[in-house]
Write a protein that holds these residues in place. Structure first.
Motif, PDB file in Angstrom:
ATOM      1  N   ALA A 196     -27.559  -3.382  15.936  1.00 32.33           N
ATOM      2  CA  ALA A 196     -28.207  -4.700  15.925  1.00 32.33           C
ATOM      3  C   ALA A 196     -27.413  -5.666  15.042  1.00 32.33           C
ATOM      4  O   ALA A 196     -27.137  -5.375  13.880  1.00 32.33           O
ATOM      5  N   ALA A 197     -27.048  -6.806  15.610  1.00 32.50           N
ATOM      6  CA  ALA A 197     -26.209  -7.759  14.879  1.00 32.50           C
ATOM      7  C   ALA A 197     -26.561  -9.191  15.254  1.00 32.50           C
ATOM      8  O   ALA A 197     -27.086  -9.460  16.341  1.00 32.50           O
ATOM      9  N   ILE A 198     -26.241 -10.087  14.336  1.00 27.33           N
ATOM     10  CA  ILE A 198     -26.378 -11.522  14.566  1.00 27.33           C
ATOM     11  C   ILE A 198     -25.070 -12.171  14.140  1.00 27.33           C
ATOM     12  O   ILE A 198     -24.629 -11.992  13.002  1.00 27.33           O
ATOM     13  N   TRP A 199     -24.447 -12.901  15.064  1.00 27.97           N
ATOM     14  CA  TRP A 199     -23.237 -13.659  14.752  1.00 27.97           C
ATOM     15  C   TRP A 199     -23.630 -15.120  14.578  1.00 27.97           C
ATOM     16  O   TRP A 199     -24.185 -15.734  15.492  1.00 27.97           O
ATOM     17  N   MET A 200     -23.331 -15.683  13.429  1.00 29.17           N
ATOM     18  CA  MET A 200     -23.655 -17.086  13.156  1.00 29.17           C
ATOM     19  C   MET A 200     -22.418 -17.791  12.614  1.00 29.17           C
ATOM     20  O   MET A 200     -21.679 -17.216  11.815  1.00 29.17           O
ATOM     21  N   GLY A 201     -22.215 -19.022  13.032  1.00 31.25           N
ATOM     22  CA  GLY A 201     -21.108 -19.749  12.435  1.00 31.25           C
ATOM     23  C   GLY A 201     -20.542 -20.840  13.311  1.00 31.25           C
ATOM     24  O   GLY A 201     -21.132 -21.266  14.314  1.00 31.25           O
ATOM     25  N   ASP A 202     -19.345 -21.264  12.912  1.00 33.49           N
ATOM     26  CA  ASP A 202     -18.601 -22.310  13.609  1.00 33.49           C
ATOM     27  C   ASP A 202     -17.601 -21.619  14.526  1.00 33.49           C
ATOM     28  O   ASP A 202     -16.580 -21.095  14.069  1.00 33.49           O
ATOM     29  N   PHE A 203     -17.898 -21.623  15.827  1.00 39.36           N
ATOM     30  CA  PHE A 203     -17.052 -20.948  16.805  1.00 39.36           C
ATOM     31  C   PHE A 203     -16.037 -21.904  17.426  1.00 39.36           C
ATOM     32  O   PHE A 203     -15.233 -21.480  18.256  1.00 39.36           O
ATOM     33  N   ASN A 204     -16.072 -23.182  17.041  1.00 32.45           N
ATOM     34  CA  ASN A 204     -15.133 -24.178  17.545  1.00 32.45           C
ATOM     35  C   ASN A 204     -15.015 -24.136  19.064  1.00 32.45           C
ATOM     36  O   ASN A 204     -13.937 -24.365  19.629  1.00 32.45           O
ATOM     37  N   SER A 205     -16.117 -23.833  19.728  1.00 33.46           N
ATOM     38  CA  SER A 205     -16.142 -23.791  21.187  1.00 33.46           C
ATOM     39  C   SER A 205     -17.542 -24.143  21.662  1.00 33.46           C
ATOM     40  O   SER A 205     -18.521 -23.878  20.971  1.00 33.46           O
ATOM     41  N   HIS A 234     -20.527 -31.340   9.938  1.00 29.90           N
ATOM     42  CA  HIS A 234     -21.314 -30.566  10.893  1.00 29.90           C
ATOM     43  C   HIS A 234     -22.792 -30.742  10.575  1.00 29.90           C
ATOM     44  O   HIS A 234     -23.160 -31.122   9.455  1.00 29.90           O
ATOM     45  N   HIS A 235     -23.624 -30.432  11.559  1.00 25.88           N
ATOM     46  CA  HIS A 235     -25.068 -30.490  11.357  1.00 25.88           C
ATOM     47  C   HIS A 235     -25.619 -29.070  11.269  1.00 25.88           C
ATOM     48  O   HIS A 235     -25.188 -28.187  12.016  1.00 25.88           O
ATOM     49  N   PRO A 236     -26.578 -28.834  10.385  1.00 26.38           N
ATOM     50  CA  PRO A 236     -27.106 -27.478  10.225  1.00 26.38           C
ATOM     51  C   PRO A 236     -27.979 -27.057  11.403  1.00 26.38           C
ATOM     52  O   PRO A 236     -28.739 -27.857  11.951  1.00 26.38           O
ATOM     53  N   MET A 237     -27.865 -25.771  11.760  1.00 26.79           N
ATOM     54  CA  MET A 237     -28.697 -25.201  12.811  1.00 26.79           C
ATOM     55  C   MET A 237     -29.685 -24.236  12.178  1.00 26.79           C
ATOM     56  O   MET A 237     -29.309 -23.391  11.357  1.00 26.79           O
ATOM     57  N   PHE A 238     -30.950 -24.357  12.572  1.00 26.24           N
ATOM     58  CA  PHE A 238     -32.033 -23.522  12.033  1.00 26.24           C
ATOM     59  C   PHE A 238     -32.568 -22.632  13.150  1.00 26.24           C
ATOM     60  O   PHE A 238     -32.915 -23.116  14.224  1.00 26.24           O
ATOM     61  N   ILE A 253     -27.335 -21.852   9.888  1.00 21.55           N
ATOM     62  CA  ILE A 253     -25.889 -21.843  10.089  1.00 21.55           C
ATOM     63  C   ILE A 253     -25.371 -23.220   9.675  1.00 21.55           C
ATOM     64  O   ILE A 253     -25.886 -24.246  10.148  1.00 21.55           O
ATOM     65  N   TYR A 254     -24.352 -23.246   8.805  1.00 20.73           N
ATOM     66  CA  TYR A 254     -23.888 -24.549   8.313  1.00 20.73           C
ATOM     67  C   TYR A 254     -22.422 -24.479   7.900  1.00 20.73           C
ATOM     68  O   TYR A 254     -22.056 -23.735   6.984  1.00 20.73           O
ATOM     69  N   ASN A 255     -21.580 -25.229   8.596  1.00 22.99           N
ATOM     70  CA  ASN A 255     -20.217 -25.471   8.143  1.00 22.99           C
ATOM     71  C   ASN A 255     -20.301 -26.639   7.165  1.00 22.99           C
ATOM     72  O   ASN A 255     -20.574 -27.779   7.569  1.00 22.99           O
ATOM     73  N   ILE A 256     -20.060 -26.374   5.877  1.00 26.52           N
ATOM     74  CA  ILE A 256     -20.343 -27.388   4.851  1.00 26.52           C
ATOM     75  C   ILE A 256     -19.141 -28.292   4.542  1.00 26.52           C
ATOM     76  O   ILE A 256     -19.251 -29.172   3.689  1.00 26.52           O
ATOM     77  N   GLN A 257     -18.000 -28.099   5.220  1.00 29.62           N
ATOM     78  CA  GLN A 257     -16.808 -28.915   5.003  1.00 29.62           C
ATOM     79  C   GLN A 257     -16.520 -29.060   3.498  1.00 29.62           C
ATOM     80  O   GLN A 257     -16.335 -30.148   2.983  1.00 29.62           O
ATOM     81  N   TYR A 258     -16.533 -27.928   2.818  1.00 35.07           N
ATOM     82  CA  TYR A 258     -16.279 -27.805   1.377  1.00 35.07           C
ATOM     83  C   TYR A 258     -16.988 -28.884   0.547  1.00 35.07           C
ATOM     84  O   TYR A 258     -16.487 -29.372  -0.463  1.00 35.07           O
TER      85      TYR A 258
END
Length: 294
Positions: free
Chosen positions: A192-201, A284-288, A5-10
């Protein structure tokens, strides 16, 4: 199976330098990658087509791009309109084919100040050795709790409707001469689902609790149609990780804004979660995340 998961800030790093190759180096090698803040045709990034550039830097991956923000960026040249869109959104890359995808524009509240932009969740169905899984790359609003709660409720309602809605098509093709289904069976659309991302929370927030629920007597509860924080399933204490560092009110704050929430039936398959806090390719920092999906 390895997820990132990675918010790459463009493409702009914590050092202020724009470099998509650094992003590619961080995420290369994962099986499924969920990116946020990926753009096309912005002046600040040299009018680059970032999804296309990333696909060239990572040629072994299938990808889908979902623009939340979409504005005209057309020009006129050589006697014709050159159609071009200025876009900002989310992206999913996968080593295996992305069977189908769809973009969900999330509820938005109009504000007077500061700037607010459209957010979205990109949904993809990917077949794994364990079975088909819906993977979402999510980016929630950065301003207010109420708006994020609206967006989470929207996503939860869509999740609850999956058994009744299905995927991009369902039923029997009654016009085979038009080749709607190309002779294929109805595509999987699993719960079955996986939610990944920047939830700002952050963990413990109202938004976080709305996703995983409140279970004071059973900390490891996993509902069949609910979600579990992968970091907690991997054994991390609450607030043990951070994915973002920012000075707020004169104080440097380390916050976990990025998350991986796995469906209840996948909770026992979480093996590890880590954050690379040494990376400076983004703010942001990447999550593995590693899952046993054999």
């Amino acid at each position: 199976m390895k997820l990132v998961i990675y918010n790459i800030q463009y493409g702009f790093g914590a050092d202020g330098r724009y470099d998509l190759s650094r992003i590619a180096n961080v995420i290369d090698g994962a099986d499924i990658i969920a990116l946020q803040e990926v753009e096309r045709n912005w002046e600040r990034t040299g009018f680059d087509d970032q999804p296309e550039i990333l696909s060239k830097l990572l040629p072994d991956y299938h990808y889908v791009y979902g623009p939340a923000f979409d504005m005209d960026a057309s020009t006129v040249g050589q006697g014709r309109v050159i159609n071009r869109r200025r876009q900002f959104g989310t992206m999913i890359l996968s080593r295996t084919p992305i069977v189908w995808s769809r973009l969900h524009l999330l509820p938005m509240r109009r504000v007077l100040n500061p700037l607010n932009t459209q957010n979205a969740a990109l949904e993809c169905m990917i077949r794994t050795p364990w079975g088909p899984i819906r993977v979402l790359s999510v980016h929630l609003a950065h301003i207010g709790v109420e708006e994020r709660l609206d967006q989470i409720e929207f996503l939860l309602e869509r999740h609850r409707r999956i058994p009744f809605e299905g995927g991009p098509w369902s039923g029997v093709d009654d016009e085979p001469h038009r080749n709607w289904t190309q002779g294929k069976a109805e595509p999987d659309c699993p719960l079955a689902a996986i939610w990944m991302g920047d939830f700002n929370s952050e963990p413990g927030s109202a938004e976080y609790r709305r996703i995983i629920g409140d279970a004071p007597y059973h900390a490891n509860v996993a509902y069949h149609d609910g979600f579990v924080d992968a970091a907690i399933a991997a054994g991390h204490p609450a607030r043990a990780l951070h994915t973002h560092v920012k000075e707020i009110g004169g104080k440097l704050q380390k916050r976990q804004l990025d998350h991986c929430f796995v469906g209840g039936m996948l909770a026992s398959r979480v093996q590890s979660v880590r954050v690379d806090n040494d990376q400076i390719a983004s703010d942001h920092h990447p999550m593995f995340v590693e899952l046993d999906l054999r």
